[in-house]
Design a protein around this motif. Sequence first.
Motif, short mmCIF file in Angstrom:
data_model
loop_
_atom_site.label_atom_id
_atom_site.label_comp_id
_atom_site.label_asym_id
_atom_site.label_seq_id
_atom_site.Cartn_x
_atom_site.Cartn_y
_atom_site.Cartn_z
N HIS A 1 -6.92 -11.09 -1.75
CA HIS A 1 -5.54 -10.77 -1.39
C HIS A 1 -4.51 -11.57 -2.18
CE1 HIS A 1 -7.91 -9.33 1.93
NE2 HIS A 1 -6.98 -8.41 2.04
N THR A 2 -3.39 -10.92 -2.45
CA THR A 2 -2.23 -11.60 -3.03
C THR A 2 -1.02 -10.95 -2.37
OG1 THR A 2 -3.42 -11.79 -5.10
CG2 THR A 2 -1.05 -12.23 -5.18
N GLN A 3 -0.41 -11.66 -1.41
CA GLN A 3 0.66 -11.05 -0.63
C GLN A 3 1.75 -12.05 -0.34
OE1 GLN A 3 -1.77 -9.83 2.75
NE2 GLN A 3 -1.88 -7.77 1.93
N LEU A 4 2.99 -11.55 -0.30
CA LEU A 4 4.10 -12.35 0.19
C LEU A 4 4.53 -11.73 1.52
CD1 LEU A 4 6.43 -13.14 -2.83
CD2 LEU A 4 5.69 -14.78 -1.09
N VAL A 5 4.52 -12.55 2.57
CA VAL A 5 4.79 -12.02 3.91
C VAL A 5 5.87 -12.88 4.57
CG1 VAL A 5 3.73 -11.43 6.13
CG2 VAL A 5 2.35 -11.37 4.06
N LEU A 6 6.83 -12.20 5.21
CA LEU A 6 7.87 -12.93 5.94
C LEU A 6 7.61 -12.78 7.43
CD1 LEU A 6 10.57 -14.49 5.49
CD2 LEU A 6 11.73 -12.32 5.93
N PHE A 7 7.30 -13.91 8.09
CA PHE A 7 7.06 -13.90 9.54
C PHE A 7 8.35 -14.27 10.26
CE2 PHE A 7 2.44 -13.56 10.20
CZ PHE A 7 1.95 -13.78 8.92
N LYS A 8 8.82 -13.39 11.16
CA LYS A 8 9.97 -13.74 12.02
C LYS A 8 9.49 -14.61 13.15
CE LYS A 8 13.54 -10.27 12.34
NZ LYS A 8 13.79 -9.03 13.10
#
Length: 374
Positions: free
Chosen positions: A170-177
């Motif tokens: 995996h290669t991901q950019l994730v924004l967690f609120k």
Amino acid sequence: MRVLGIETSCDETAAAVVEDGKRLLSNVVASSLDLQVPYGGVVPEIAARAQMEYITPVINEALKQAETDWKTVDGLAVTYGPGLGGSLLVGVLTARTLAIIHNKPLYAVNHVKAHVYANFLTEVAAPSVKSGKWRVKRVGNSSSLITPHYSLPTKAPAFPLLALIVSGGHTQLVLFKDHFKYKLLGQTHDDAVGEAFDKVAKIIGLPYPGGPSIEKLAPKGNAHAFKLPKAKMPGKYDFSFSGLKTAVLRTSQEVIGKKYDFPSSKIPSILKPNQQADIAASFQRVAIETLVDKTLLAYQEFKPKSVVIAGGVAASGELRRQLNDRLPIKIEYPDIKLCTDNGAMIAAAGCYQILHKQKPADAYTLDIEPNLSM
Ligand code: KG4
Ligand code: ZN
């Protein structure tokens, strides 16, 4: 609250006990890596057979090191995907059986999201005694117990949280609120960054897994010796690493004076050590720069309170150095032993499912999902 976490998605068989989502009571990892090295990658059947052999001793050792018995376990958490089918089955069926016979709730955990939870582990119960990494060296042979020290973040990350998840798959950019509330900003369209490290290592004749091999050799080379490309993607936060991998292949063929139809398997025997080191260093610089470019862009747009890195490639010293240099925020990193696959991140993710009153899985029917996405 104590959760036993079980992780068997690939070539590691891992179990750990975590308290309240933050305190590491034990962390046991057996790996079939030694058996995979001759093949230059993970052979699913070998991985699954090793999982079968290791799973029970690993779980028993995790409970023992945590000085925990089934009475004091509040729940089980297990990786149900993504991963290799055979390997996942061993963990899920074991966890289901244990949940049923000990009458404990079972929590199904997404492996990729769980990597982020390594960042929430901020305490070790008793570092010298309870933080063992138990490594089974060979199937059938004797095992050795290593008790390492853990260097952990001083506090849990704050929301909104920007996570760069980088592993062999995996290669991901994730924004967690918040926990369980997130937006996928972008991901790779082809190879994962860890996969690119593994493939490039193979091209230039370095042992599997490629990330640590390349990191070890890179300081001996010139990181600006070769101009390698950064992919331009339509999505602002999307990635692509297959072009970079091909550029490494072409560069390797050129430096040894061969044409592009020269077989890649013959390159390592001709490549000189200084050429090998220059390619390793140049590739590592560009691959990591690509990750940091997009993380910085997302940081500027979303202004998160915390930035975390997760997954096997988060062990990269070059990634940590570049992030420290370029991001205007102090980043705390999980211990390298908690970046690659482990049960502690699964247990921590399970704790947060309990804390956020998520519904447990049905222990009689939980199935594996090898292609599970975020
Ligand atoms: O998370 P992980 O243990 O397994 C997966 O879920 O994929 O990640 C393994 C990946 C491999 O591709 C390995 O080459 C990469 O992480 N890796 C690194 C480093 N250590 C491990 N990549 C770059 N630099 C490292 N130091
Ligand atoms: Zn992983």
